[in-house]
Design an enzyme around this catalytic site. Structure first.
Site, mmCIF file in Angstrom:
data_model
loop_
_atom_site.group_PDB
_atom_site.id
_atom_site.type_symbol
_atom_site.label_atom_id
_atom_site.label_comp_id
_atom_site.label_asym_id
_atom_site.label_seq_id
_atom_site.Cartn_x
_atom_site.Cartn_y
_atom_site.Cartn_z
ATOM 1 N N GLY A 1 0.843 -1.212 0.000
ATOM 2 C CA GLY A 1 0.000 0.000 0.000
ATOM 3 C C GLY A 1 0.869 1.249 0.000
ATOM 4 O O GLY A 1 1.858 1.317 0.725
ATOM 5 N N ARG B 1 0.690 -4.770 -5.716
ATOM 6 C CA ARG B 1 0.773 -6.032 -4.976
ATOM 7 C C ARG B 1 1.004 -7.105 -6.048
ATOM 8 O O ARG B 1 0.320 -7.139 -7.071
ATOM 9 C CB ARG B 1 -0.514 -6.274 -4.196
ATOM 10 C CG ARG B 1 -0.806 -5.128 -3.218
ATOM 11 C CD ARG B 1 -1.628 -5.553 -2.048
ATOM 12 N NE ARG B 1 -2.239 -4.414 -1.375
ATOM 13 C CZ ARG B 1 -1.767 -3.862 -0.260
ATOM 14 N NH1 ARG B 1 -0.683 -4.320 0.312
ATOM 15 N NH2 ARG B 1 -2.394 -2.845 0.298
ATOM 16 N N ASP C 1 5.950 -5.201 5.877
ATOM 17 C CA ASP C 1 6.691 -6.440 6.171
ATOM 18 C C ASP C 1 6.610 -7.448 5.033
ATOM 19 O O ASP C 1 7.538 -8.240 4.828
ATOM 20 C CB ASP C 1 6.270 -7.054 7.509
ATOM 21 C CG ASP C 1 4.777 -7.208 7.644
ATOM 22 O OD1 ASP C 1 4.044 -6.802 6.719
ATOM 23 O OD2 ASP C 1 4.333 -7.730 8.686
ATOM 24 N N THR D 1 4.412 2.079 5.524
ATOM 25 C CA THR D 1 3.018 1.610 5.556
ATOM 26 C C THR D 1 2.254 2.447 6.570
ATOM 27 O O THR D 1 2.780 2.741 7.646
ATOM 28 C CB THR D 1 2.895 0.120 5.928
ATOM 29 O OG1 THR D 1 1.530 -0.160 6.269
ATOM 30 C CG2 THR D 1 3.764 -0.292 7.095
ATOM 31 N N ASP E 1 0.025 1.445 8.347
ATOM 32 C CA ASP E 1 -0.465 0.592 9.445
ATOM 33 C C ASP E 1 0.401 0.637 10.700
ATOM 34 O O ASP E 1 -0.058 0.255 11.774
ATOM 35 C CB ASP E 1 -0.573 -0.864 8.966
ATOM 36 C CG ASP E 1 -1.508 -1.013 7.785
ATOM 37 O OD1 ASP E 1 -2.357 -0.131 7.580
ATOM 38 O OD2 ASP E 1 -1.386 -2.017 7.050
ATOM 39 N N ASP F 1 2.707 -1.335 11.572
ATOM 40 C CA ASP F 1 2.617 -2.689 12.137
ATOM 41 C C ASP F 1 3.885 -3.522 11.961
ATOM 42 O O ASP F 1 3.830 -4.747 11.958
ATOM 43 C CB ASP F 1 1.424 -3.424 11.498
ATOM 44 C CG ASP F 1 1.591 -3.592 9.988
ATOM 45 O OD1 ASP F 1 2.494 -2.955 9.404
ATOM 46 O OD2 ASP F 1 0.829 -4.364 9.386
ATOM 47 N N ARG G 1 -5.207 -2.799 8.585
ATOM 48 C CA ARG G 1 -5.119 -4.234 8.285
ATOM 49 C C ARG G 1 -5.348 -5.028 9.574
ATOM 50 O O ARG G 1 -6.447 -5.022 10.084
ATOM 51 C CB ARG G 1 -3.790 -4.567 7.611
ATOM 52 C CG ARG G 1 -3.830 -5.911 6.933
ATOM 53 C CD ARG G 1 -2.981 -6.058 5.703
ATOM 54 N NE ARG G 1 -1.618 -5.602 5.828
ATOM 55 C CZ ARG G 1 -0.702 -5.814 4.903
ATOM 56 N NH1 ARG G 1 -0.985 -6.478 3.815
ATOM 57 N NH2 ARG G 1 0.517 -5.346 5.032
HETATM 58 P P1 ADP Z 1 3.195 -4.732 2.647
HETATM 59 O O1 ADP Z 1 4.558 -4.656 2.080
HETATM 60 O O2 ADP Z 1 2.585 -3.393 2.871
HETATM 61 O O3 ADP Z 1 3.136 -5.646 3.861
HETATM 62 P P2 ADP Z 1 2.035 -6.871 1.064
HETATM 63 O O4 ADP Z 1 1.962 -7.841 2.189
HETATM 64 O O5 ADP Z 1 0.894 -6.828 0.099
HETATM 65 O O6 ADP Z 1 2.223 -5.370 1.552
HETATM 66 O O7 ADP Z 1 3.377 -7.210 0.261
HETATM 67 C C1 ADP Z 1 3.754 -6.398 -0.834
HETATM 68 C C2 ADP Z 1 4.434 -7.227 -1.865
HETATM 69 O O8 ADP Z 1 5.638 -7.810 -1.346
HETATM 70 C C3 ADP Z 1 3.647 -8.438 -2.354
HETATM 71 O O9 ADP Z 1 2.645 -8.096 -3.301
HETATM 72 C C4 ADP Z 1 4.746 -9.258 -2.978
HETATM 73 O O10 ADP Z 1 5.143 -8.725 -4.248
HETATM 74 C C5 ADP Z 1 5.905 -9.048 -2.009
HETATM 75 N N1 ADP Z 1 5.930 -10.128 -1.006
HETATM 76 C C6 ADP Z 1 5.094 -10.301 0.039
HETATM 77 N N2 ADP Z 1 5.377 -11.440 0.730
HETATM 78 C C7 ADP Z 1 6.437 -12.005 0.085
HETATM 79 C C8 ADP Z 1 7.212 -13.199 0.290
HETATM 80 N N3 ADP Z 1 6.961 -14.033 1.309
HETATM 81 N N4 ADP Z 1 8.223 -13.440 -0.552
HETATM 82 C C9 ADP Z 1 8.500 -12.613 -1.583
HETATM 83 N N5 ADP Z 1 7.801 -11.476 -1.836
HETATM 84 C C10 ADP Z 1 6.797 -11.168 -1.023
HETATM 85 O O1 F6P Z 2 -1.455 -1.812 4.322
HETATM 86 C C1 F6P Z 2 -2.069 -0.576 4.080
HETATM 87 C C2 F6P Z 2 -3.551 -0.745 3.902
HETATM 88 O O2 F6P Z 2 -4.128 0.524 3.628
HETATM 89 C C3 F6P Z 2 -4.292 -1.425 5.047
HETATM 90 O O3 F6P Z 2 -4.547 -0.534 6.112
HETATM 91 C C4 F6P Z 2 -5.533 -1.928 4.358
HETATM 92 O O4 F6P Z 2 -6.045 -3.071 5.019
HETATM 93 C C5 F6P Z 2 -5.016 -2.308 2.987
HETATM 94 O O5 F6P Z 2 -3.813 -1.597 2.780
HETATM 95 C C6 F6P Z 2 -5.966 -2.000 1.853
HETATM 96 O O6 F6P Z 2 -5.419 -2.472 0.686
HETATM 97 P P1 F6P Z 2 -5.928 -2.045 -0.772
HETATM 98 O O7 F6P Z 2 -5.585 -0.598 -0.968
HETATM 99 O O8 F6P Z 2 -5.177 -2.945 -1.676
HETATM 100 O O9 F6P Z 2 -7.409 -2.257 -0.769
#
Ligand code: ADP
Ligand code: F6P
Length: 323
Positions: free
Chosen positions: A11, A72, A103, A125, A127, A129, A171
């Site tokens: 995000g 994503r 993360d 982020t 969040d 978190d 989240r």
């Molecule tokens: P955030 O980084 O905010 O936690 P996401 O969990 O959606 O958001 O992760 C963002 C992107 O990071 C994912 O769409 C993917 O491309 C990559 N990613 C997430 N988890 C993994 C993983 N276990 N291994 C490799 N890439 C990952």
């Molecule tokens: O991780 C940031 C965040 O805005 C969360 O607070 C929320 O749950 C999620 O992303 C929403 O994701 P999207 O914009 O893909 O709907």
């Protein structure tokens, strides 16, 4: 090292642009060329690379969103896809990568490190978190946006003596809810980290209204349940209250970053460049006691858990428990 890349993933968060700017400027300071990768890991694999110069950064520090776009891209969990990304970067002469994200994005950075390609994370982020850092880029701006919106809602709530349930993002974390909730003097704050009873909340709000409060605000973290579902249950316990709900949704993620987000993003962006140039990898930059800190991605994400501030939860409980 002569060429670095930077991307934003997950995000978007206000302040990500300030971090990108710091990475590029610090790179130039060390005579390193910085390439911007568009659309996160997806762009990394598909070759969406763009050299970033000072002219691209004129207004970046004060703008929300991310000038590099985000995405994503679950496919990045696959080793073959990760190897493809490394090959693309090597073809472009890129020798290190800085990943600004949450993360999940750090797992992507870690995967590259494990395959021998240097990568470092910066927490971005709304969040807040990520374990190991007290602060993530965008949280302060998102909290401020939520406060501003709830203040507005309070005006109309008071005019009609209503109870408003306001759903905020986060989240699985309750940080935006707890900080914004305390800041607006909410009558109740409901977060995924704490148990709650709807009947108890309805009783507390009723007591406040009986004491002459002209409206009530309940802040609900999205990780608990949706606002409509909550109101359906709440009305059963508070049939005498006029209840409305609003989901602040992505309004919280947009807008210009606060000063705090810009300043910490700047510090972290520059630090990440220094660290990668000193041969570090598989780590992320964070903030501890208002100072820059460095965490190992594996150690931190596997061994610690993010916690919301209990003192904030408790102060809200105490101040709203009226007799
Ligand atoms: P955030 O980084 O905010 O936690 P996401 O969990 O959606 O958001 O992760 C963002 C992107 O990071 C994912 O769409 C993917 O491309 C990559 N990613 C997430 N988890 C993994 C993983 N276990 N291994 C490799 N890439 C990952
Ligand atoms: O991780 C940031 C965040 O805005 C969360 O607070 C929320 O749950 C999620 O992303 C929403 O994701 P999207 O914009 O893909 O709907």
């Amino acid at each position: 090292m002569r060429r670095l890349a930077v991307l934003t993933s997950g995000g978007d968060a206000p302040g990500m642009n300030a971090a990108i700017r710091a990475v590029v400027e610090q790179g130039l300071h060390h005579q390193i060329e910085v390439v911007g990768v568009q659309h996160g890991f997806k762009g990394l694999v598909e070759g969406e690379y763009k050299k970033i110069g000072i002219n691209d950064l004129s207004h970046a520090i004060r703008r929300g969103g991310t000038i590099l776009y985000s995405a994503r891209y679950p496919e990045f969990r696959e080793v073959e896809i990760q190897k493809k990304a490394i090959k693309k970067m090597e073809d472009e002469g890129i020798e290190g990568l800085i990943v600004i994200g949450g993360d999940g994005s750090f797992q992507g950075a870690l995967a590259l490190t494990k395959l021998g390609f240097p990568a470092i994370g910066i927490p971005g982020t709304i969040d807040n978190d990520i374990p190991g850092t007290e602060y993530t880029i965008g949280f302060d701006s998102a909290m401020s946006a939520a406060i501003e919106a709830i203040d507005k809602i309070s005006d109309t709530a008071a005019s009609h003596n209503r109870t408003f349930v306001v759903e905020v993002m986060g989240r699985n974390a309750g940080d935006i809810a707890i900080w914004a909730g305390v800041a607006v003097g909410a009558d109740a704050i409901i977060i995924p980290e704490e148990e709650f009873y709807i009947g108890d909340i309805a009783r507390r709000v009723n007591t406040s209204l009986c004491h002459g409060k002209d409206h009530a605000i309940i802040v609900l973290a999205e990780g608990v349940m949706g606002v409509e579902e909550f109101i359906k249950e709440y009305k059963k316990e508070a049939p005498n209250q006029s209840v409305r709900g609003v989901n602040l949704s992505h309004i919280q993620r947009g807008g210009n970053p606060t000063g705090r987000d810009r300043v910490f993003a700047t510090l972290m962006g520059a630090k990440a460049v220094d660290l990668i140039l000193h041969g570090q990898s598989g780590i992320f930059v964070g903030i501890t006691n208002e100072e820059l800190s460095v965490c190992d991605i594996v150690e931190t994400l596997t061994k610690s858990q993010h916690k919301v501030r209990d003192d904030l939860y408790q102060i809200n409980r105490t101040l709203t428990d009226r007799y």
